[in-house]
Write an enzyme that holds these catalytic residues in place. Structure first.
Site, mmCIF file in Angstrom:
data_model
loop_
_atom_site.group_PDB
_atom_site.id
_atom_site.type_symbol
_atom_site.label_atom_id
_atom_site.label_comp_id
_atom_site.label_asym_id
_atom_site.label_seq_id
_atom_site.Cartn_x
_atom_site.Cartn_y
_atom_site.Cartn_z
ATOM 1 N N THR A 195 0.685 -1.255 -0.045
ATOM 2 C CA THR A 195 0.127 -0.090 -0.107
ATOM 3 C C THR A 195 0.899 1.315 0.073
ATOM 4 O OG1 THR A 195 -0.124 -0.016 2.327
ATOM 5 C CG2 THR A 195 -1.799 -1.359 1.076
ATOM 6 N N MET A 238 -2.293 5.606 0.262
ATOM 7 C CA MET A 238 -3.783 5.686 0.671
ATOM 8 C C MET A 238 -3.965 3.972 0.714
ATOM 9 S SD MET A 238 -5.129 8.397 0.645
ATOM 10 C CE MET A 238 -6.925 7.941 0.480
ATOM 11 N N HIS A 239 -3.738 3.653 2.091
ATOM 12 C CA HIS A 239 -3.665 2.264 2.692
ATOM 13 C C HIS A 239 -4.988 1.623 2.220
ATOM 14 C CE1 HIS A 239 0.257 3.177 4.040
ATOM 15 N NE2 HIS A 239 -0.238 4.240 4.893
ATOM 16 N N ASP A 240 -6.105 1.935 3.126
ATOM 17 C CA ASP A 240 -7.281 1.329 3.082
ATOM 18 C C ASP A 240 -8.029 1.383 1.941
ATOM 19 O OD1 ASP A 240 -6.954 0.691 5.761
ATOM 20 O OD2 ASP A 240 -7.636 2.838 6.512
#
Length: 310
Positions: A195, A238-240
């Site tokens: 991510t 932007m991980h999620d």
């Protein structure tokens, strides 16, 4: 008409959690969003619950139930991340208080009820610490066959972000993560190693503002807020949203099946996710671990998807 995927999102908003929720809520033709359940993580659970409700208000999705969940990890004291997300978890969004209260009933009971009642197995999308999911699995093991798969943001193939060894979500509740990775259902792990490569460039962040919508302005505000440690000089990780992106556009993601073990001890390795990438331990794989993401197309598609929101 294409099948709508039944999904349940478990989350601790958090700016990138908020963008993930907006993406899921923007595509009702692709997702049957059965509920949003909240957990303590980035900020305490009262705030994560309010934030999930604020995001549903922003997206114009008042029909999506939001259930308040676990306020502390299974064993350890709660550690939060206001130093990243701001005091309310959504610094920069500029959103008003929620227009409604959370749905009645604890998130864990809601997860169990929804899975038992669903006409087909459900995809679980945990975006924060795995406390709610682990509790649901422990109190109602009969729900296991009702889980199609678990696609989660957490862990790391290499270095962590909250400690040298651990990614934040797994670090906060490693015991819950150990339960989930040991549950026997298909898991896709989107860890930091992948991510952090999903970087929203400055021009893509500006494209959210250029949408001219309340959603675009809120996302732009969250992604351009001051952040610690010089983060975001090349853009914003932007991980999620990668979790929702994987469900929508799996061709943009590559990985391999691996055995993942979670360190639950209290020492400096707490929360480490040891990924046996080369199969040295000869143990059965328990997760599909993503290691590469085509970030440019991912964010271009994400911007186009949320452009339909108010």
């Amino acid at each position: 008409m294409a099948r709508r995927m039944p999904v349940l999102v478990d989350t601790d908003p958090g700016q990138d959690d908020a963008v993930a929720l907006l993406l899921a809520m923007a595509l009702p033709d692709r997702f049957d969003l059965l509920a949003v359940t909240t957990v303590a993580g980035n900020v305490p659970v009262d705030l994560t619950t309010a934030n999930a409700l604020r995001i549903a208000d922003l997206a114009g999705r008042p029909e999506v139930p939001v259930h308040r969940g676990a306020e502390a990890p299974l064993v350890l004291p709660l550690e939060t991340a206001e130093f990243v997300s701001g005091p309310d978890g959504l610094a920069g969004a500029g959103l008003p208080p929620p227009r409604r209260a959370a749905a009645p009933g604890h998130a864990v009971k809601a997860i169990v009820r929804i899975l038992r009642a669903a006409p087909e197995p459900v995809t679980l999308c945990p975006l924060g610490p795995l406390t709610n999911i682990a509790l649901a699995l422990r109190i109602a093991p009969d729900i296991l066959p009702r889980i199609e798969r678990i696609v989660l943001m957490g862990g790391a193939l290499g270095l962590g972000n909250i400690t040298p060894a651990a990614e934040f979500n797994v670090y906060v509740d490693p015991h819950a993560a150990a339960v989930v990775f040991g549950c026997g259902r298909p898991i896709t792990m989107l860890g930091l190693n992948a991510t952090l490569g999903a970087m929203a460039r400055h021009d893509q962040i500006e494209a959210f503002r250029a949408l001219g919508t309340a959603t675009g302005r809120a996302v732009h505000g969250m992604l351009t807020r001051p952040r610690p440690g010089g983060l975001g000089t090349e853009g914003h990780p932007m991980h999620d949203p990668c979790v929702i992106g994987f469900l929508l556009w799996p061709e943009l993601f590559t990985g391999r099946d691996c055995h993942v073990e979670i360190e639950t001890g209290s020492g400096p390795l707490r929360g480490r996710s040891t990924v046996d990438w080369h199969g040295r331990l000869k143990r059965p794989a328990n997760a599909h671990v993503i290691d590469r993401i085509e970030a440019g197309p991912l964010f271009d598609r994400m911007i186009a998807a949320v452009s339909v929101l108010p």
